[in-house]
Design a protein around this motif. Structure first.
Motif, PDB file in Angstrom:
ATOM      1  N   THR A  77     -24.270   8.624  12.135  1.00  0.00           N
ATOM      2  CA  THR A  77     -23.835   7.361  12.686  1.00  0.00           C
ATOM      3  C   THR A  77     -25.119   6.711  13.471  1.00  0.00           C
ATOM      4  O   THR A  77     -24.960   5.213  13.701  1.00  0.00           O
ATOM      5  CB  THR A  77     -22.489   7.629  13.455  1.00  0.00           C
ATOM      6  OG1 THR A  77     -23.082   8.391  14.786  1.00  0.00           O
ATOM      7  CG2 THR A  77     -21.570   8.116  12.892  1.00  0.00           C
ATOM      8  N   GLN A  78     -26.109   7.341  13.881  1.00  0.00           N
ATOM      9  CA  GLN A  78     -27.171   6.577  14.619  1.00  0.00           C
ATOM     10  C   GLN A  78     -28.306   6.602  13.715  1.00  0.00           C
ATOM     11  O   GLN A  78     -28.547   7.513  13.005  1.00  0.00           O
ATOM     12  CB  GLN A  78     -27.376   7.576  15.878  1.00  0.00           C
ATOM     13  CG  GLN A  78     -26.267   7.883  16.773  1.00  0.00           C
ATOM     14  CD  GLN A  78     -25.879   6.368  17.304  1.00  0.00           C
ATOM     15  OE1 GLN A  78     -26.604   5.630  17.938  1.00  0.00           O
ATOM     16  NE2 GLN A  78     -24.613   6.174  17.464  1.00  0.00           N
ATOM     17  N   GLN A  79     -28.856   5.677  13.807  1.00  0.00           N
ATOM     18  CA  GLN A  79     -30.200   5.431  13.004  1.00  0.00           C
ATOM     19  C   GLN A  79     -31.258   6.472  13.379  1.00  0.00           C
ATOM     20  O   GLN A  79     -31.602   6.591  14.592  1.00  0.00           O
ATOM     21  CB  GLN A  79     -30.969   4.058  12.962  1.00  0.00           C
ATOM     22  CG  GLN A  79     -31.508   3.781  11.988  1.00  0.00           C
ATOM     23  CD  GLN A  79     -32.001   2.123  11.583  1.00  0.00           C
ATOM     24  OE1 GLN A  79     -32.359   1.846  12.409  1.00  0.00           O
ATOM     25  NE2 GLN A  79     -31.259   1.572  10.590  1.00  0.00           N
ATOM     26  N   THR A  80     -31.653   7.213  12.406  1.00  0.00           N
ATOM     27  CA  THR A  80     -32.553   8.417  12.487  1.00  0.00           C
ATOM     28  C   THR A  80     -33.559   8.213  11.231  1.00  0.00           C
ATOM     29  O   THR A  80     -33.550   7.324  10.583  1.00  0.00           O
ATOM     30  CB  THR A  80     -32.185   9.736  13.032  1.00  0.00           C
ATOM     31  OG1 THR A  80     -33.133  10.559  13.049  1.00  0.00           O
ATOM     32  CG2 THR A  80     -31.055  10.182  12.052  1.00  0.00           C
ATOM     33  N   ILE A  90     -24.246   1.292   9.527  1.00  0.00           N
ATOM     34  CA  ILE A  90     -23.251   1.571   8.993  1.00  0.00           C
ATOM     35  C   ILE A  90     -23.281   3.057   8.512  1.00  0.00           C
ATOM     36  O   ILE A  90     -24.200   3.539   7.792  1.00  0.00           O
ATOM     37  CB  ILE A  90     -23.444   0.660   7.650  1.00  0.00           C
ATOM     38  CG1 ILE A  90     -23.305  -0.639   7.828  1.00  0.00           C
ATOM     39  CG2 ILE A  90     -22.169   1.077   6.563  1.00  0.00           C
ATOM     40  CD1 ILE A  90     -23.624  -1.537   6.581  1.00  0.00           C
ATOM     41  N   PRO A  91     -22.414   3.875   8.995  1.00  0.00           N
ATOM     42  CA  PRO A  91     -22.747   5.402   8.957  1.00  0.00           C
ATOM     43  C   PRO A  91     -22.582   5.707   7.549  1.00  0.00           C
ATOM     44  O   PRO A  91     -21.703   5.371   6.645  1.00  0.00           O
ATOM     45  CB  PRO A  91     -21.325   6.008   9.832  1.00  0.00           C
ATOM     46  CG  PRO A  91     -20.648   4.898  10.849  1.00  0.00           C
ATOM     47  CD  PRO A  91     -21.182   3.715   9.741  1.00  0.00           C
ATOM     48  N   PRO A 132     -29.310   6.080   8.629  1.00  0.00           N
ATOM     49  CA  PRO A 132     -28.819   5.040   7.688  1.00  0.00           C
ATOM     50  C   PRO A 132     -29.850   3.758   7.880  1.00  0.00           C
ATOM     51  O   PRO A 132     -30.076   3.346   8.812  1.00  0.00           O
ATOM     52  CB  PRO A 132     -27.362   4.674   7.790  1.00  0.00           C
ATOM     53  CG  PRO A 132     -26.838   5.837   8.900  1.00  0.00           C
ATOM     54  CD  PRO A 132     -27.871   6.240   9.784  1.00  0.00           C
ATOM     55  N   LEU A 133     -29.805   3.000   6.837  1.00  0.00           N
ATOM     56  CA  LEU A 133     -30.821   2.105   6.559  1.00  0.00           C
ATOM     57  C   LEU A 133     -30.124   0.718   6.816  1.00  0.00           C
ATOM     58  O   LEU A 133     -30.547  -0.299   7.903  1.00  0.00           O
ATOM     59  CB  LEU A 133     -31.676   1.790   5.235  1.00  0.00           C
ATOM     60  CG  LEU A 133     -32.134   0.626   5.121  1.00  0.00           C
ATOM     61  CD1 LEU A 133     -33.484   0.582   5.937  1.00  0.00           C
ATOM     62  CD2 LEU A 133     -32.895   0.436   3.742  1.00  0.00           C
ATOM     63  N   GLU A 134     -28.873   0.542   6.657  1.00  0.00           N
ATOM     64  CA  GLU A 134     -28.078  -0.651   6.678  1.00  0.00           C
ATOM     65  C   GLU A 134     -27.138  -0.843   8.097  1.00  0.00           C
ATOM     66  O   GLU A 134     -26.744   0.293   8.403  1.00  0.00           O
ATOM     67  CB  GLU A 134     -27.176  -0.922   5.471  1.00  0.00           C
ATOM     68  CG  GLU A 134     -27.752  -0.905   4.095  1.00  0.00           C
ATOM     69  CD  GLU A 134     -27.398  -0.655   2.882  1.00  0.00           C
ATOM     70  OE1 GLU A 134     -26.273  -0.178   3.135  1.00  0.00           O
ATOM     71  OE2 GLU A 134     -27.666  -0.918   1.606  1.00  0.00           O
ATOM     72  N   ILE A 135     -27.250  -1.708   8.662  1.00  0.00           N
ATOM     73  CA  ILE A 135     -26.554  -2.169   9.692  1.00  0.00           C
ATOM     74  C   ILE A 135     -25.517  -3.102   9.685  1.00  0.00           C
ATOM     75  O   ILE A 135     -25.517  -3.837   8.676  1.00  0.00           O
ATOM     76  CB  ILE A 135     -27.359  -2.320  10.850  1.00  0.00           C
ATOM     77  CG1 ILE A 135     -27.932  -3.596  10.659  1.00  0.00           C
ATOM     78  CG2 ILE A 135     -28.374  -1.253  11.176  1.00  0.00           C
ATOM     79  CD1 ILE A 135     -28.817  -4.177  12.066  1.00  0.00           C
TER      80      ILE A 135
END
Lengths: 408, 1026
Positions: free
Chosen positions: B276-279, B20-21, A341-344
């Motif tokens: 949930t993890q950025q990939t 943000i999942p 996902p791009l946004e955090i």
């Protein structure tokens, strides 16, 4: 299978002896469109057609003549003003970008609403484009006492500048519409409810203005082009053909995989035209940004009016030599390069200012924090500066112990 | 233990900085805790001090909802089961839920789905969800807190006063009695846009279809990330440019393929995953595609997804196509390939802990289950039962378990029985062995079953001369996120066998072929080689290679365009034609339909799951092709408060029409039925059945439902009484469904063009107002022969009162004259052939006695689908002077027995009459059509004629074609026969065979023999020697 048209099967390749032509069209981030082919000629442009496509919901004021093109220009801003004479209690007025207006009034007198649309983004027209006419229009769908206002307003504004309604509502028993000024920068209309001017009873009406914008009719003049579909040196081109510059020297091998990935190599463009101090291609590179430019490449079978191969992607400048320049292509969407996902979760708002998710309509971009947020309802951030941080974890939770045998 | 001095609001720093999942399908998640606090010094009575409250962020919105919420390992909430009530203390207006475990009074659960917060809305905390305004619980946090609505993020707020385990007392003022909360939920994650094959958005709903997940993720991340999302209106429609980036024909075909039901009763492919993890987007897309055996390609700016499914060859390569010197065929290099495939996933189904030996249930009692072996259940457990193929399949709460005898000793006897908490009526009194049971708690177990390629292991297991080969295992783990063992098995074996070939002896490794052909090559069928795309199925014939002839899949395709190399300096450019200009190069792998598994391998290891225990395990449906589009019809039954779902292939909720009727009453009845307060399948696809007594106390029950939904441009019309939807079947026949809620005694009128003689109509109770203080013994709804709907309640003294009925109408226009009808044991049936050889039928049996068997047409037999809904239409079959708690049972059993009973909760059951509405679709092969020719034999003189007739059985289409001795229409030698069957004999004597062949079922034919006598001289007759 690629759904080839029958014409390609019938006339393509060795059937007619006409070889395909390599076409590379490039649209840079500044809106400049370049059409390069490996020989002289004129062929239709995919990007050009997409840019100038009239939205399907828009009805054209007049038919498109042979050789003509059409572009539609819509507004990006809208506003309204409301007034009465004498002052009246206007029960409800609503206004959106489309222009929905509803009036319910009490008492004698006029009331009106002025609707304005601004900020029309003019599309890039191709080189050689000559505008034949520009029509401004809007579609009015009215109900209640205003139902006779259901018209499509068209006014030719160019080249003679006459403000002539092709089809407009005239004042009648209940209401009328005035043009409050049509220009290339603004469309303004006024809806005037006249019913109540001479009557104590309330007049009610609702109207929705859609398809507000300009319809641009133009043709393209180009000289010296010779090729399929070319009308000769007179400059009169066939419908759907646009001028191409024969600068494309070689095209790469294209490899498609059983994945979303498409391998695209380097396109070689000549860097000779112009003079030795200022080559044409160099001038393009310096005044534009080919980095990230969008491209469409086709192997075009002119006699079948169809492409053997069509690849869409993006370019990067690989090398500009003395005589040739290399532009490297790759897929427009390269999923391997996109963080997902791009946004955090962050104290920095993750939205694009002014976009639909943000909803801000101001004129100044925010700083993507809460302090400068113009739409706090939409801010996408965590605000936890209020919290005390004792550096402790919440107390551990007593959980039931599940330790049961499993019999199968 | 926490106490007032040490429990702060939570530090949310563990939340910031994390992605943000993005989640699809069913997810088992707690979420990121963004705020947490313990109430203290609230001075309330009863005190809510030491309650914990907090917010947990789930991920990108918009999520659909929750199935289960667990707190500290206890199931406290099951969606739809516990009606919200008002929070009673100093925070009026808060939604308080009645927790399933009833651990304490204070329990607030507010779910916000994650749409956009309304623009311009005040930031005042006034929301209890599912909207995205500021949550009402924020004022309970310390003052000066900045409360925000977390636009576009799905989240939930919890307030709960959680007792510690093994409480000494329930003193609300003692902080040591109350503890922190650790919630986790079973969620229905993101809603997705659904599309038709033209890219028109047909719906926006929760789906487990991986194709719509792929589209949503690609849109959300790259193609169109910025769009508005309103709670009511849904997301913005795609722009034309965004829509043009997809190949909707391929996507829709793939989505439909995923949606199909397999022989095991499950959809072919479903997906549940949480990123949930950025990939990379590619990694996320690959996971989605892996879960449905799919691959993605892009051509001319359009992204498409194709599933590796049986498909036709698009090109046949012969020797003439292969450019000299370009052919290269060999075995695939497997020396580094994995052969030990590990499917790593979390099981969305409940593992089976015990097999069921029997279930017994006295009238109105709690069911008692006996297991085949000792079971691990304890009182209070929430369990799933499946595989009994009865109404016992579902989720149950364990009421009690017998004590262990001689615990801890060598003579310990563990319990093999347990008692369930009754769910009401309509559960069989006695059930034999079959099915299993498991703990809901143990859903989502991590599983890693292995799928070995034993032949490849052995092939690579050389040790040394004279030493037997060992199995050399090279592992590869396939991350499948959340799925079922069945799907994991099918996918993993596909991946294994696609890489290594089929695991069999003798073991043959898969080939790889590469060659070049002309860019303009064309095969014998006129197909162009340049049109071949990766993933296409092509054929190599034996003129190209006798050894490698066969079926292949295109893995890579390189296009060497007609071009030249350019080079130069000093103002000159040299052009040299490319060596391979105008050529195509293909890399091929095997095309093998036998590895496209539609069933799991029963020999593989793995613990069994409780059948049907996955959440939202929706019913099968019958899909009927329309002239343009498709329509689906399905029936089922579920408890009041339960949602039902449309097929996931893009059926818009707005294009649906549903009906509901009472099937049973729940365990919570509080008196005798005076009326049915509400029985409905709502437009939000939610079932409701509420009985009411004369004191307005209510209780819930189970409801039957039927639903029609269509994926076409047809739109319903309304005449004020009824809503109608007219659909055009494949082949052109027009049909009509109607739905309306009308008062007793109200007549309806069919739309123009339809006749009541070609119509079925039934009714169900919808609502009613108790009158006269009577208690009902029966309730029945029906439509009479004048199209008047009735809903009657009746007591034992002959008092009758009424209410509003829900009407279901089906009519057919017979505009193509292909419909036929038949009556079977009083039931009326109508059927018509569809252009694809299918037979579509609808039937209606009225006033069927309880216990009677529904007679079905032949075409509705084995191999066909059958959807049926049973409703109460009358009484007096078995007069019973008891007051009913409700409809006790209303269903069609597996032997097509009709059941319609009422019960009083005290052991008395009595019968009523049922109306049954049924619909089926039969493949043409299910019941073989037959053709009978009459007369079966005939004798005619040369040159004269005889009329034959033909009857087609088991097919409504009576049209046939005629031939003589296999010659269509005959000829002057064998005689001629016209379309009506009139045969004209030839001028010479002989024997011939007349054959009539069904147009609708070309494999069905019938014959008659005809003998032609030579006519005598002078016009007389010669009679064969006599």
């Amino acid at each position: 299978m690629i759904p080839y048209p029958a014409s390609l099967k019938a006339t393509g390749g060795a059937h007619t002896g006409v070889g395909p032509v390599n076409l590379l069209e490039v649209l840079d981030v500044n809106g400049n469109l370049y059409l390069w082919s490996d020989r002289k000629g004129n062929w239709p442009s995919v990007i050009f057609a997409a840019q100038t496509a009239v939205p399907p919901s828009v009805s054209l004021p007049v038919d498109v003549a042979p050789g003509q093109y059409v572009a539609f220009i819509g507004p990006h801003e809208a506003e309204s003003g409301i007034g009465t004479d004498p002052p009246l209690a206007i029960a409800s007025v609503s206004f959106s970008g489309q222009g929905a207006i509803s009036v319910a009034k009490a008492g004698l007198g006029l009331c009106w609403a002025e609707l304005d649309w601004h900020n029309f983004h003019v599309p890039t027209l191709p080189a050689g484009a000559v505008v034949d006419a520009i029509y401004v229009g809007c579609l009015i769908v009215a109900t209640g006492h205003w139902e006779e206002l259901n018209v499509k307003l068209f006014s030719a504004t160019f080249p003679d500048g006459a403000l002539l309604y092709a089809n407009s509502g005239s004042e009648y028993e209940y209401a009328r519409i005035d043009d409050d000024g049509f220009s290339l920068s603004e469309v303004s209309v006024a809806v005037i409810d006249v019913f109540g001017a001479n009557s104590a009873s309330a007049a009610l009406g609702q109207a929705l203005f859609t398809q507000v914008g300009f319809t641009v009719y133009y043709h393209i003049v180009s000289a010296g082009m010779v090729g399929v579909g070319d009308g000769g040196d007179s400059g009169a081109l066939e419908i759907g053909s646009v001028p191409w510059q024969p600068w494309l020297l070689s095209v790469p091998e294209l490899t498609f995989h059983r994945s979303q990935q498409t391998d695209v190599g380097s396109f070689v463009i000549q860097n000779l035209s112009g003079d030795t101090l200022s080559r044409d291609f160099e001038k393009i590179v310096r005044r534009s940004a080919l980095e990230g430019a969008q491209f469409v490449f086709r192997s075009w079978q002119a006699d079948a009016e169809a492409a053997w191969i069509e690849v869409h992607g993006t370019l990067t400048v690989e090398d500009i030599g003395v005589d040739t320049a290399k532009l490297k292509g790759k897929p427009a969407v390269d999923p391997s390069q996109l963080d997902t996902p791009l946004e955090i979760y962050s104290e920095t708002c993750q939205l694009q200012w002014g976009g639909p998710r943000c909803g801000a309509t101001g004129s100044t971009e925010c700083s993507y924090n809460y302090q400068t947020c113009q739409q706090p309802n939409r801010i996408m951030g965590l605000m936890n500066n209020y919290e005390k941080n004792f550096g402790e974890n919440p107390a551990s939770t007593a959980l039931n112990v599940i330790n049961r045998r499993r019999v199968i | 233990m926490p106490n007032a001095a040490t429990t702060p609001t939570s530090n949310a720093s563990d939340t910031t900085g994390t992605p943000i999942p993005i989640s699809y399908g069913y997810v088992w998640a707690t979420g990121k805790r963004a705020a947490y606090y313990m109430l203290q010094n609230t001075h309330t009575s009863p005190t809510i001090d030491f309650s914990r409250l907090g917010f947990w962020l789930l991920g990108h919105g918009e999520w659909d909802g929750i199935h289960e919420l667990w707190i500290n390992d206890a199931l406290v909430w099951r969606g739809g089961n516990a009606p919200p009530t008002k929070f009673p203390d100093k925070y009026p207006g808060l939604t308080q839920l009645c927790a399933l475990d009833k651990a304490e009074a204070g329990f607030v659960f507010n779910f916000h789905s994650g749409c956009d917060s309304p623009l311009g809305a005040a930031l005042s905390p006034d929301s209890v969800g599912p909207d995205q305004r500021v949550d009402k619980m924020w004022p309970m946090f310390p003052p000066a807190i900045l409360a925000l609505p977390w636009s576009r993020i799905a989240y939930y707020g919890l307030l709960r006063k959680q007792p510690i385990q093994n409480q000494v007392s329930n003193n609300g003022g003692d902080p040591n009695n109350w503890t922190d909360i650790a919630p986790i939920g079973l969620w229905r994650a993101l809603k997705c846009r659904l599309f038709d094959d033209q890219g028109n958005q047909t719906g926006y709903a929760f789906t487990t279809n991986p194709i719509w997940h792929f589209v949503d993720l690609t849109l959300r991340r790259k193609i169109m990330p910025d769009y508005a999302l309103d709670l009511s209106a849904g997301p913005d429609l795609l722009t034309d440019a965004a829509r043009n980036r997809f190949d909707w024909g391929d996507l829709f075909a793939a989505a439909s393929y995923c949606d199909e039901f397999l022989a095991n009763g499950r959809r072919r492919f479903e997906g549940s995953y949480s990123f949930t993890q950025q990939t990379s987007l590619q990694a996320c897309q690959e996971k989605i595609l892996r879960c449905c055996r799919a691959f993605s390609t892009e051509y001319a700016g359009k992204i498409s997804v194709n599933i590796d499914m049986p498909r036709s060859s698009v090109f046949t390569f012969s020797r003439s196509h292969i450019l000299p010197g370009s052919w290269n065929a060999s075995d695939q290099a497997l020396n580094k390939s994995a052969n030990r495939f590990i499917a790593s996933f979390r099981d969305v189904m409940v593992p089976q802990c015990s097999k069921i030996a029997s279930i017994t249930c006295g009238y109105g009692q709690n069911p008692v289950v006996t297991t085949q072996d000792p079971h691990p259940l304890v009182a209070g457990d929430w369990t799933a039962i499946g595989g009994t193929d009865t109404t016992y399949d579902g989720e149950w709460n364990v009421k009690s378990v017998p004590n262990i005898i001689n615990p801890g000793t060598i003579d310990e006897i563990d319990p093999s029985t347990f008692t369930l908490v009754s769910k009401g009526s309509n559960f069989p009194a006695s059930l034999g062995a079959g099915g299993g049971i498991g703990l809901l708690y143990s859903r989502f177990k991590n599983r890693t079953p292995e799928f070995w390629h034993k032949a490849n292991m052995l092939a690579r297991g050389v040790v040394g001369l004279g030493i037997p080969r060992q199995r050399e295992k090279i592992k590869e783990s396939l991350e499948l996120d959340t799925t079922t063992w069945d799907q994991a098995s099918r996918i993993t074996r596909y991946e294994r066998d696609r890489a290594l070939g089929i695991d069999q002896t003798p073991y043959v490794t898969p080939p790889v072929v590469k060659f070049r052909t002309s860019m303009f090559a064309c095969d014998a069928a006129g197909n162009l080689a340049c049109a071949i795309q990766c993933g296409n199925h092509i054929t190599i014939d034996d003129t190209a290679s006798f050894t490698y002839a066969g079926e292949y899949e295109v893995l890579d395709k390189s296009v060497y365009l007609i071009t030249a190399h350019a080079s130069g300096s000093g103002g000159e450019i040299a052009m040299k034609p490319d060596e391979n200009s105008g050529e195509l190069e293909f890399s091929l792998g095997p095309y093998n339909e036998s590895i496209m598994y539609d069933s799991s391998d029963p020999t593989q290891a793995g613990w069994p799951s409780v059948p049907g225990s996955d959440p939202g395990n929706n019913n099968k449906f019958t899909s009927i092709p329309l002239a343009e589009g498709i329509f689906s019809f399905f029936t089922g039954s579920a408890q009041s408060g339960t949602p039902f779902q449309l097929p996931s292939t893009g059926f818009p909720v707005a294009n649906s029409m549903a009906w509901a009727g009472p099937e049973g009453f729940g365990s919570g009845w509080s008196g005798h039925m005076a009326t049915i307060k509400l029985c409905e399948a709502s437009s939000a696809l939610l079932l409701t059945l509420i009985y009411e007594n004369t004191n307005h106390s209510t209780w819930h029950g189970q409801a039957n439902y039927a639903c029609a939904t269509w994926l076409s441009s047809d739109t319903p019309t309304s005449d004020g009484t009824m809503t109608w939807i007219e659909l055009t079947l494949l082949g052109g026949e027009k049909i009509l469904f109607g739905r309306g809620t009308v008062a007793d005694g109200t007549a309806f009128t069919l739309p123009t063009g339809y006749s009541t003689s070609q119509m079925f109509a039934v009714a169900y109770p919808h609502d009613g107002v108790p009158t006269g203080g009577h208690n009902a013994h029966w309730v029945g709804a029906y439509v009479d022969s004048s199209q008047v709907a009735h809903l009657n309640y009746k007591d034992g003294e002959g008092n009758v009162w009424h209410g509003n009925a829900s009407v279901l109408v089906f009519a057919w226009k017979n505009n193509m004259t292909t419909w036929s009808t038949e009556t079977l044991d009083g039931g009326n049936w109508a059927q018509c052939p569809l252009g694809s050889g299918l037979i579509f039928g609808v039937g209606c049996a009225l006033s069927v006695a309880d216990g009677a068997t529904l007679a079905l047409p032949d075409a509705a037999g084995d191999g066909s689908t059958l959807e049926a809904i049973v409703g109460s239409s009358g009484w007096d079959y078995a007069p019973m002077d008891n007051e009913a708690h409700g409809v006790y049972a209303a269903y069609l059993d597996s032997s097509f027995g009709v059941h319609l009973q009422f019960g009083d909760g005290e052991g008395h059951i009595w019968s009523g009459a049922a109306d049954v509405f049924a619909l089926y679709l039969s493949p043409a092969s299910a019941v073989a059509a037959g053709v009978t020719v009459t007369p079966s034999s005939a004798s005619v003189s040369a040159g004269s004629g005889v009329q034959f007739g033909a009857t087609v059985s088991n097919n409504a289409n009576q049209n046939v074609t005629w031939d003589v001795d296999g010659i269509a229409g005959g000829n002057v030698t064998v005689g001629t026969i016209d379309a009506t069957g009139f045969y004209v004999a030839p001028n010479v004597a002989g024997s011939h065979e007349i054959t009539a062949t069904s147009v609708a079922a070309p494999t069905a034919s019938g014959s008659a023999a005809v003998t032609v006598w030579a006519s005598g001289d002078g016009g007389g007759w010669t009679i064969n020697g006599s």
